[in-house]
Design an enzyme around this catalytic site. Structure first.
Site, PDB file in Angstrom:
ATOM      1  N   ASP A 133      45.516  12.630  16.081  1.00  0.00           N
ATOM      2  CA  ASP A 133      44.144  12.816  15.588  1.00  0.00           C
ATOM      3  C   ASP A 133      43.366  11.533  15.860  1.00  0.00           C
ATOM      4  O   ASP A 133      43.921  10.445  15.720  1.00  0.00           O
ATOM      5  CB  ASP A 133      44.162  13.132  14.078  1.00  0.00           C
ATOM      6  N   TYR A 169      29.321  26.567  20.309  1.00  0.00           N
ATOM      7  CA  TYR A 169      30.633  26.404  19.678  1.00  0.00           C
ATOM      8  C   TYR A 169      31.543  27.581  20.036  1.00  0.00           C
ATOM      9  O   TYR A 169      32.667  27.396  20.527  1.00  0.00           O
ATOM     10  CB  TYR A 169      30.469  26.274  18.153  1.00  0.00           C
ATOM     11  N   LYS A 187      34.977  27.711  22.560  1.00  0.00           N
ATOM     12  CA  LYS A 187      36.290  28.223  22.124  1.00  0.00           C
ATOM     13  C   LYS A 187      36.749  29.398  23.004  1.00  0.00           C
ATOM     14  O   LYS A 187      37.934  29.526  23.311  1.00  0.00           O
ATOM     15  CB  LYS A 187      36.207  28.661  20.655  1.00  0.00           C
ATOM     16  N   PHE A 202      38.482  33.785  10.687  1.00  0.00           N
ATOM     17  CA  PHE A 202      37.187  34.122  10.114  1.00  0.00           C
ATOM     18  C   PHE A 202      36.807  32.950   9.195  1.00  0.00           C
ATOM     19  O   PHE A 202      36.885  31.812   9.635  1.00  0.00           O
ATOM     20  CB  PHE A 202      37.234  35.537   9.518  1.00  0.00           C
TER      21      PHE A 202
HETATM   22  P1  NAD Z   1      38.168  19.460  10.894  1.00  0.00           P
HETATM   23  O1  NAD Z   1      36.986  18.812  11.518  1.00  0.00           O
HETATM   24  O2  NAD Z   1      38.448  19.185   9.467  1.00  0.00           O
HETATM   25  O3  NAD Z   1      39.475  19.124  11.746  1.00  0.00           O
HETATM   26  C1  NAD Z   1      39.473  18.839  13.115  1.00  0.00           C
HETATM   27  C2  NAD Z   1      40.373  17.621  13.328  1.00  0.00           C
HETATM   28  O4  NAD Z   1      40.463  17.335  14.721  1.00  0.00           O
HETATM   29  C3  NAD Z   1      39.825  16.362  12.653  1.00  0.00           C
HETATM   30  O5  NAD Z   1      40.853  15.700  11.951  1.00  0.00           O
HETATM   31  C4  NAD Z   1      39.301  15.524  13.821  1.00  0.00           C
HETATM   32  O6  NAD Z   1      39.359  14.134  13.532  1.00  0.00           O
HETATM   33  C5  NAD Z   1      40.228  15.956  14.939  1.00  0.00           C
HETATM   34  N1  NAD Z   1      39.666  15.839  16.295  1.00  0.00           N
HETATM   35  C6  NAD Z   1      38.517  16.370  16.767  1.00  0.00           C
HETATM   36  N2  NAD Z   1      38.345  16.064  18.071  1.00  0.00           N
HETATM   37  C7  NAD Z   1      39.435  15.343  18.433  1.00  0.00           C
HETATM   38  C8  NAD Z   1      39.855  14.747  19.650  1.00  0.00           C
HETATM   39  N3  NAD Z   1      39.113  14.813  20.773  1.00  0.00           N
HETATM   40  N4  NAD Z   1      41.033  14.079  19.667  1.00  0.00           N
HETATM   41  C9  NAD Z   1      41.790  13.972  18.552  1.00  0.00           C
HETATM   42  N5  NAD Z   1      41.447  14.517  17.367  1.00  0.00           N
HETATM   43  C10 NAD Z   1      40.277  15.191  17.316  1.00  0.00           C
HETATM   44  O7  NAD Z   1      37.992  21.027  11.143  1.00  0.00           O
HETATM   45  P2  NAD Z   1      38.753  22.253  10.461  1.00  0.00           P
HETATM   46  O8  NAD Z   1      37.785  22.957   9.575  1.00  0.00           O
HETATM   47  O9  NAD Z   1      40.068  21.833   9.938  1.00  0.00           O
HETATM   48  O10 NAD Z   1      38.971  23.181  11.736  1.00  0.00           O
HETATM   49  C11 NAD Z   1      40.149  23.079  12.525  1.00  0.00           C
HETATM   50  C12 NAD Z   1      40.050  24.008  13.705  1.00  0.00           C
HETATM   51  O11 NAD Z   1      39.863  25.341  13.244  1.00  0.00           O
HETATM   52  C13 NAD Z   1      38.887  23.706  14.648  1.00  0.00           C
HETATM   53  O12 NAD Z   1      39.359  23.832  15.971  1.00  0.00           O
HETATM   54  C14 NAD Z   1      37.874  24.797  14.344  1.00  0.00           C
HETATM   55  O13 NAD Z   1      37.120  25.128  15.474  1.00  0.00           O
HETATM   56  C15 NAD Z   1      38.773  25.951  13.914  1.00  0.00           C
HETATM   57  N6  NAD Z   1      38.119  26.890  12.990  1.00  0.00           N
HETATM   58  C16 NAD Z   1      37.755  26.487  11.724  1.00  0.00           C
HETATM   59  C17 NAD Z   1      37.156  27.396  10.848  1.00  0.00           C
HETATM   60  C18 NAD Z   1      36.777  27.013   9.432  1.00  0.00           C
HETATM   61  O14 NAD Z   1      36.304  27.887   8.670  1.00  0.00           O
HETATM   62  N7  NAD Z   1      36.981  25.760   8.995  1.00  0.00           N
HETATM   63  C19 NAD Z   1      36.906  28.719  11.273  1.00  0.00           C
HETATM   64  C20 NAD Z   1      37.267  29.086  12.582  1.00  0.00           C
HETATM   65  C21 NAD Z   1      37.892  28.169  13.419  1.00  0.00           C
END
Ligand code: NAD
Ligand code: UDP
Length: 331
Positions: A31, A141, A145, A169
């Site tokens: 990360d 976004y 994806k 979702f």
């Molecule tokens: P988040 O931002 O809390 O977690 C993402 C993590 O990835 C963070 O710790 C960030 O520091 C790290 N990161 C980002 N870019 C990076 C890079 N280039 N190199 C290394 N680390 C990197 O987000 P989240 O809510 O935990 O979401 C996680 C995943 O789930 C994402 O891919 C998001 O698109 C997907 N998602 C989330 C939701 C939701 O409701 N939260 C819904 C659909 C999809």
């Protein structure tokens, strides 16, 4: 052999890492902490701080560790930001996937579980949304994806990299003991924002639009608990380890809740008044997003434990109360 979790310091990734460690799995986290938190990573996981787009760094991690499979959460995921800064999203999300697959290929790692999203479907023609429905994203976004799914597909065709795309979702909730939870800065998600109002950290909830084609006019979304989501990832890893073909699954509860219903549920759970006002629509919001998630149940054997949105909010509230300032690491 270890599981490599990219983005394991983030909201969902940290719950996944915690679940893997609970199951006795050797877990490596990568990360860059751009949105994640060092304190969110279970201390028994091995942590490398760096960027997925940095091929030298990633090659070093794969050289050091014996990686069996990758779980890829690392991405930017704020829809309105992606409308304003699309290239940031294609660079980090889509670009990161290309580097990752190159490094996996160089190290002969052939299994990946990927965080995809309901945003890849755009405005659905029918509810509930099935995995076979058209993927026509309406924001960068979702497009970034979808491109990542397509890139994995062609890497499978060419190199035999097997993937499971999990299309989440709306993810909410926290580990019920309140030790880890959701801490985004700035926060944009409905449940943590409602709870910030309950905490007194915000004056009111702004409900973005009440003239949508839904029963009460506010958007309808499908909420899934973060630990149920983590369990689905563990089942997806098992599915790939058993030698199955690449596949995609929706992860939701199959039940929709409107923004007004979420507000009422949170008032009940917290016992707080939670003032709310009506605000303009937010760009990029489809009327309703509800998953058909029987495929994950039938094929992966997924059995979500949280079927009540109040129970989900209760766990988020436990985290909020235990950590009123989140991980408290922003300067
Ligand atoms: P988040 O931002 O809390 O977690 C993402 C993590 O990835 C963070 O710790 C960030 O520091 C790290 N990161 C980002 N870019 C990076 C890079 N280039 N190199 C290394 N680390 C990197 O987000 P989240 O809510 O935990 O979401 C996680 C995943 O789930 C994402 O891919 C998001 O698109 C997907 N998602 C989330 C939701 C939701 O409701 N939260 C819904 C659909 C999809
Ligand atoms: N929402 C809202 N006020 C807020 C934050 C979100 O009305 O302060 C609405 C948003 O417009 C959407 C729903 O809550 O209809 C869920 O939004 P969120 O950002 O949590 O998730 P998304 O559905 O965009 O993935």
């Amino acid at each position: 052999m270890s599981i490599l979790v990219l983005g394991g310091a983030g909201y969902i990734g940290s719950h996944m890492v915690d679940r893997l460690i609970e199951n006795g799995t050797d877990t490596v986290v990568v990360d860059n902490l751009v949105t994640g938190h060092r304190a969110a990573i279970n201390s028994q996981a091995k942590f490398y701080q760096g960027d997925v787009r940095d091929a030298d760094f990633l090659n070093h991690v794969f050289d050091q560790e014996s990686i069996e499979a990758v779980v890829h959460f690392a991405a930017f995921s704020i829809v309105p930001e992606s409308m304003a800064k699309p290239l940031k999203y294609f660079d980090n999300n889509t670009g990161g996937m290309i580097t990752l697959l190159e490094v996996m290929q160089a190290h002969d790692v052939k299994q990946i579980v990927f965080s995809s999203t309901a945003a890849t479907y755009g405005t659905p023609k029918q509810i509930p949304i099935k995995e076979t429905d058209p993927q026509l994203p309406i924001n960068p976004y979702g497009a970034s994806k979808l491109m990542m799914e397509q890139i994995m597909h062609w890497a499978d065709v060419a190199y035999g990299v097997k993937f499971v795309a999990l299309r989440y979702f709306n993810v909410a909730g926290a580990k019920p003991d309140g030790s880890i939870g959701e801490d985004h800065g700035p926060e944009t998600h409905l449940v943590p924002i409602i709870l910030q109002v309950a905490q007194g950290k915000r004056d009111e909830l702004k409900i973005f639009g009440d003239d949508y084609q839904t029963p009460d006019g506010t958007n309808v979304r499908d909420y899934v608990h973060v630990l149920d989501l983590a369990d689905a990832h563990i089942l997806a890893l098992k599915y790939l380890a058993a030698g199955h073909d690449s596949n995609a699954f929706n992860l939701g509860s199959s039940t929709g809740f409107s923004n007004k219903q979420m507000l009422m549920a949170a008032r009940e759970v917290t016992g707080q008044p939670i003032p709310a006002t009506l605000a303009a629509r937010r760009p990029g919001d489809p009327d309703s997003l509800v998953a058909a998630s029987d495929k994950a149940r039938d094929v992966l054997g997924w059995q979500p434990q949280y079927d009540d949105v109040k129970e989900i909010i209760k766990t988020a509230w436990a985290w909020t109360q235990a950590h009123p300032n989140g991980y408290d690491d922003r300067h």
